[in-house]
Design a protein around this motif. Structure first.
Motif, PDB file in Angstrom:
ATOM      1  N   TYR A 297       0.847  -1.196   0.000  1.00 17.44           N
ATOM      2  CA  TYR A 297       0.000   0.000   0.000  1.00 17.44           C
ATOM      3  C   TYR A 297       0.884   1.248   0.000  1.00 17.44           C
ATOM      4  CZ  TYR A 297      -4.240  -2.666   1.108  1.00 17.44           C
ATOM      5  OH  TYR A 297      -5.296  -3.533   1.069  1.00 17.44           O
ATOM      6  N   PRO A 298       0.545   2.261  -0.798  1.00 22.29           N
ATOM      7  CA  PRO A 298       1.291   3.526  -0.716  1.00 22.29           C
ATOM      8  C   PRO A 298       1.132   4.130   0.677  1.00 22.29           C
ATOM      9  CG  PRO A 298      -0.072   3.441  -2.698  1.00 22.29           C
ATOM     10  CD  PRO A 298      -0.479   2.281  -1.857  1.00 22.29           C
ATOM     11  N   ASP A 299       2.237   4.502   1.271  1.00 17.59           N
ATOM     12  CA  ASP A 299       2.201   5.036   2.636  1.00 17.59           C
ATOM     13  C   ASP A 299       1.903   6.535   2.568  1.00 17.59           C
ATOM     14  OD1 ASP A 299       2.396   5.520   5.283  1.00 17.59           O
ATOM     15  OD2 ASP A 299       4.492   4.904   5.501  1.00 17.59           O
ATOM     16  N   ASP A 300       0.623   6.859   2.686  1.00 19.80           N
ATOM     17  CA  ASP A 300       0.201   8.256   2.667  1.00 19.80           C
ATOM     18  C   ASP A 300      -0.064   8.795   4.064  1.00 19.80           C
ATOM     19  OD1 ASP A 300      -1.998   6.774   3.285  1.00 19.80           O
ATOM     20  OD2 ASP A 300      -3.268   7.513   1.652  1.00 19.80           O
ATOM     21  N   GLY A 301       0.327   8.055   5.101  1.00 16.54           N
ATOM     22  CA  GLY A 301       0.124   8.473   6.472  1.00 16.54           C
ATOM     23  C   GLY A 301      -1.235   8.128   7.030  1.00 16.54           C
ATOM     24  N   ARG A 302      -2.077   7.463   6.247  1.00 17.63           N
ATOM     25  CA  ARG A 302      -3.421   7.112   6.709  1.00 17.63           C
ATOM     26  C   ARG A 302      -3.678   5.610   6.659  1.00 17.63           C
ATOM     27  NH1 ARG A 302      -6.991  11.008   3.005  1.00 17.63           N
ATOM     28  NH2 ARG A 302      -5.520  10.149   1.475  1.00 17.63           N
ATOM     29  N   ALA A 387       7.284   5.808  -3.473  1.00 15.23           N
ATOM     30  CA  ALA A 387       6.593   5.425  -2.252  1.00 15.23           C
ATOM     31  C   ALA A 387       5.446   4.480  -2.513  1.00 15.23           C
ATOM     32  CB  ALA A 387       6.076   6.677  -1.543  1.00 15.23           C
ATOM     33  N   PRO A 390      -0.625   4.272  -6.552  1.00 19.47           N
ATOM     34  CA  PRO A 390      -2.031   4.098  -6.180  1.00 19.47           C
ATOM     35  C   PRO A 390      -2.724   3.125  -7.111  1.00 19.47           C
ATOM     36  CG  PRO A 390      -1.428   6.426  -6.205  1.00 19.47           C
ATOM     37  CD  PRO A 390      -0.286   5.686  -6.806  1.00 19.47           C
TER      38      PRO A 390
END
Length: 413
Positions: A297-302, A387, A390
């Motif tokens: 999963y892309p680590d978008d902070g959520r 990173a 999506p």
């Protein structure tokens, strides 16, 4: 009547004179030809005597010491010394020479002795194992620098020609062993391998040098490889310029073409939760999420706790396979740690040769006690800014990823 008889006598005499003159001319020509044949035979006998009496002449070969290879290596080296100097055991070296003999075997000429096959292979393997210069190898093996260069190149070409024999996509029982190996070692189900890239430093060409400038600030070519649970290469694609994105290299590879046509893996699925999970490869974050390629999963902070756990498990499984394979490749064949000292058009052949030798050593058991010291200074650089890509969370690949998130969130995982 008497006049007529005199005329006949005169004609007969003239004919006899013509015949006699022609015979003298022919005899003279014959004598000249005979003298010429005798002279040629004498010259040939003299040349043969000179060649036999003087097999080596300073004009052809400069005297060099053959002591290290002929005496020290062949007569005194132990297996540990073979591994230290050539990065493989003597038995593995003999197997390699046997595979290359049909392609590289040569014959002795009258002018000079050819370099023996074993010595030519040793020169090339020593170069790949150390990255030593042609001058150093020339002094070590007692041959000319041009001969060293020729030995390295012809051996690399011959080894690369064996790629189909040593680097193959898994099928049948081998594929089942890989799936079982990933599940037993990394706890990842339905995994047939990991795919990633490694950059190999090169001298950029005069034209389009900027294409080879990668995000790490150096010039390189890209090695994309799929590996199994034992860190053996099952597919390689080498030669793209270092500035090309990893996903672009993947989309133009034979691996992608086979997968998109449905010929990469058999349609064997496993039910996890309520989802049919197919056989898949584990991909780097720069790759897209596909039905046959599982990415993090892309680590978008959520991210949720389950998604972070999934990313850790996938990253650990990839590191145990792909990163380990690339590290051992460069740790054993240290010419790949520095700039490959050949034209960029030939660098792909050298890298491919190292990949074939990597699998040969793994199949021969040379990896069973891989020294940690060989991994010194080996760093796998991860391209910056990748990173994650999506993905469409409504498609089947996203459903498979969600099923594995729930699978790893179980109490026994």
């Amino acid at each position: 009547m008497e006049t007529f008889l005199q005329l006949l006598r005169m004609l007969g005499l003239f004919q006899m004179l013509r015949i006699a003159g022609r015979s003298r001319l022919q005899r003279a020509i014959h004598r000249r030809r005979r003298r010429r044949r005798i002279a040629v035979r004498k010259a040939a006998c003299f040349a043969a005597a000179v060649i036999t009496a003087t097999p080596r002449r300073a004009i052809w070969v400069r005297p060099r010491s053959q002591h290290w290879w002929d005496t020290v290596v062949l007569r005194t080296f132990t297996d540990d010394q073979w591994r230290a100097h050539f990065r493989m055991r003597r038995a593995t070296f003999d197997v390699l020479c046997g595979k290359l003999r049909p392609r590289l075997d040569t014959r002795r000429t009258h002018l000079r002795d050819c370099v023996p096959l074993e010595k030519r292979v040793a020169v090339a393997v020593r170069y790949l194992a150390t990255g030593a210069s042609c001058s150093a190898l020339s002094d070590l093996f007692g041959i000319g620098k041009a001969t060293v260069h020729g030995c390295v190149w012809e051996v690399c070409l011959a080894v690369r020609a064996l790629q189909a024999h040593f680097i193959r996509l898994p099928r049948g029982e081998t594929l089942r062993e890989i799936v079982a190996g990933f599940e037993a070692g990394a706890g990842f189900p339905q995994c047939c391998g990991a795919v990633g890239v490694s950059h190999v430093p090169v001298s950029p060409p005069g034209d389009d040098a900027s294409d080879y400038y990668n995000c790490n600030g150096s010039y390189s070519i890209i090695l994309q490889a799929a590996v199994d649970h034992l860190s053996r290469f099952t597919n390689i694609n080498v030669g793209w310029a270092g500035g090309v994105h990893d996903a672009t290299v993947l989309r133009h590879s034979t691996l992608f073409q086979l997968a998109e046509s449905g010929d990469l893996f058999p349609p064997d699925t496993r039910t996890i939760g309520s989802t049919q999970v197919p056989l898949m490869l584990l991909g780097a974050p720069a790759y897209p999420l596909l039905s046959w390629l599982l990415t993090a999963y892309p680590d978008d902070g959520r991210l949720t706790a389950g998604q972070r756990r999934f990313n850790r498990r996938l990253g650990a499984a990839r590191a145990a396979a792909a990163a380990r394979a690339f590290g051992r490749l460069k740790g054993r064949w240290r010419c790949l740690l520095k700039r490959v000292d050949v034209d960029v058009s030939k660098a792909a052949t050298v890298v491919g040769c190292c990949c074939v030798l990597h699998n040969l050593c793994a199949q021969s058991g040379d990896d069973d006690d891989f020294p940690d010291a060989w991994l010194q200074d080996v760093e796998e650089l991860v391209p910056a800014g990748d990173a994650g890509v999506p993905a469409d969370e409504r498609g089947p690949p996203a459903a498979v990823r969600r099923a594995l998130v729930d699978y790893f969130s179980g109490p026994d995982r």
